[in-house]
Design a protein around this motif. Structure first.
Motif, mmCIF file in Angstrom:
data_model
loop_
_atom_site.group_PDB
_atom_site.id
_atom_site.type_symbol
_atom_site.label_atom_id
_atom_site.label_comp_id
_atom_site.label_asym_id
_atom_site.label_seq_id
_atom_site.Cartn_x
_atom_site.Cartn_y
_atom_site.Cartn_z
ATOM 1 N N THR A 195 -33.966 -21.783 -16.078
ATOM 2 C CA THR A 195 -35.170 -22.208 -15.366
ATOM 3 C C THR A 195 -36.035 -21.011 -14.990
ATOM 4 N N THR A 196 -35.414 -19.874 -14.718
ATOM 5 C CA THR A 196 -36.179 -18.655 -14.429
ATOM 6 C C THR A 196 -37.019 -18.256 -15.632
ATOM 7 N N ILE A 197 -36.443 -18.350 -16.826
ATOM 8 C CA ILE A 197 -37.185 -18.023 -18.049
ATOM 9 C C ILE A 197 -38.355 -18.977 -18.241
ATOM 10 N N VAL A 198 -38.112 -20.275 -18.065
ATOM 11 C CA VAL A 198 -39.188 -21.265 -18.195
ATOM 12 C C VAL A 198 -40.294 -20.974 -17.184
ATOM 13 N N SER A 199 -39.915 -20.615 -15.968
ATOM 14 C CA SER A 199 -40.903 -20.327 -14.921
ATOM 15 C C SER A 199 -41.737 -19.094 -15.258
ATOM 16 N N ILE A 200 -41.113 -18.092 -15.854
ATOM 17 C CA ILE A 200 -41.844 -16.874 -16.230
ATOM 18 C C ILE A 200 -42.806 -17.162 -17.378
ATOM 19 N N ILE A 201 -42.331 -17.852 -18.414
ATOM 20 C CA ILE A 201 -43.200 -18.152 -19.556
ATOM 21 C C ILE A 201 -44.338 -19.073 -19.135
ATOM 22 N N GLY A 202 -44.035 -20.019 -18.240
ATOM 23 C CA GLY A 202 -45.051 -20.965 -17.786
ATOM 24 C C GLY A 202 -46.056 -20.382 -16.816
ATOM 25 N N ASN A 229 -50.176 -25.110 -27.854
ATOM 26 C CA ASN A 229 -49.363 -24.930 -29.064
ATOM 27 C C ASN A 229 -47.935 -24.522 -28.743
ATOM 28 N N LEU A 230 -47.605 -24.459 -27.434
ATOM 29 C CA LEU A 230 -46.232 -24.209 -27.000
ATOM 30 C C LEU A 230 -45.906 -25.137 -25.841
ATOM 31 N N LEU A 231 -44.781 -25.847 -25.957
ATOM 32 C CA LEU A 231 -44.301 -26.717 -24.884
ATOM 33 C C LEU A 231 -42.994 -26.171 -24.324
ATOM 34 N N LEU A 232 -42.878 -26.199 -22.999
ATOM 35 C CA LEU A 232 -41.644 -25.839 -22.316
ATOM 36 C C LEU A 232 -41.079 -27.115 -21.706
ATOM 37 N N LEU A 233 -39.965 -27.586 -22.236
ATOM 38 C CA LEU A 233 -39.368 -28.847 -21.794
ATOM 39 C C LEU A 233 -38.029 -28.558 -21.125
ATOM 40 N N ASP A 234 -37.989 -28.726 -19.807
ATOM 41 C CA ASP A 234 -36.792 -28.429 -19.024
ATOM 42 C C ASP A 234 -36.024 -29.722 -18.763
#
Length: 254
Positions: free
Chosen positions: A48-55, A158-163
């Motif tokens: 989730t930390t990675i998703v939060s950084i990329i997002g 063009n990029l989706l982050l699906l948690d």
């Protein structure tokens, strides 16, 4: 293939008065156009930390996030990235699906004159156009999850982050969400997927990244992780779940 996303040497350190916690330690990986990359690991591994950084919700202690060749590590606005954390929260339950998406379209700076067409487009993609005027409080869990994905598609990223996109869903409903995810990938959208459901990952992902204690333990194809697990249990795993369980002891924080 072209790298849509490059994550380079991410580190994230949380500090308080008593101690320091290394949430991420030199994490690097890439995602190609139209690829579904799954991010796996035990709770607390750093997914989730990675998703939060990329997002764009968190700026890392160090490292870089590069999207379409541009360094966006500290960028506040990221219109080319759609994020879906899923769950029952995040919508006004007494408002319709269309009304909810109008609110989020405003936040996403979709021009007012284009909003109706954009909302129809994203609802059509997730097969919810026929319930656009239904209150979200009357939606099933699967419909709500697909509405989360529709919201993440506003502005055509063009990029989706699906948690955890199918967390808490029964098998039949989860399959409908998985079909939506597969269709998005086939249309050329790149997807970073986090999931604890190994059968889902095996069905959707071309490659996986396994995290352990904030570090990248493995990056590669599912067949390659089978080979790695085989060395641990002296037999070929039957599926990804068995392979992951064979490697799980190596992923825990000490």
């Amino acid at each position: 293939m072209n790298n849509i996303l490059q994550v380079k040497h991410l580190k994230e350190t949380y500090k308080d008065k008593k101690q320091e916690f290394q949430a991420l330690d030199d994490v690097s990986f890439t995602i190609d156009q139209g690829e579904i990359l799954a991010l796996l690991g035990p709770n607390g591994a750093g997914k989730t930390t990675i998703v939060s950084i990329i997002g764009g919700y968190l700026i890392p202690t160090s490292g870089h996030v590069i999207l379409n060749g541009q360094d966006i590590t500290t960028a506040r606005k990221r219109p080319n990235i759609g994020v879906s954390f899923g769950g029952d929260l995040g919508f006004y339950r007494n408002a319709t699906a269309k009304q909810n998406l109008q609110f989020f379209a405003d936040l996403a700076k979709v021009p007012f004159r284009k909003q109706n067409k954009e909302i129809e487009r994203v609802l059509s993609i997730v097969d919810l156009l026929n319930v656009a005027n239904k209150k979200v409080g009357e939606f099933s869990k699967g419909m709500t999850q697909r509405l989360h994905i529709a919201r993440s598609l506003l502005n055509n990223p063009n990029l989706l982050l699906l948690d955890e996109p199918t967390s808490g869903l029964d098998v039949e409903i989860a399959q409908s969400v998985q079909k939506t995810i597969k269709n998005l990938s086939d249309s050329g959208i790149s997807i970073l997927l986090t999931s604890h459901t190994m059968s889902e990952v095996e069905k959707l992902a071309k490659r996986i990244v396994i995290l352990g204690a904030g570090k990248v333990f493995f990056t590669g194809t599912i067949n390659a992780v089978f080979g790695l697990a085989e060395k641990e249990i002296n037999q070929k795993p039957k599926n990804l779940e068995e392979a992951y369980l064979a490697l799980a002891p190596k992923l825990r924080r000490k």
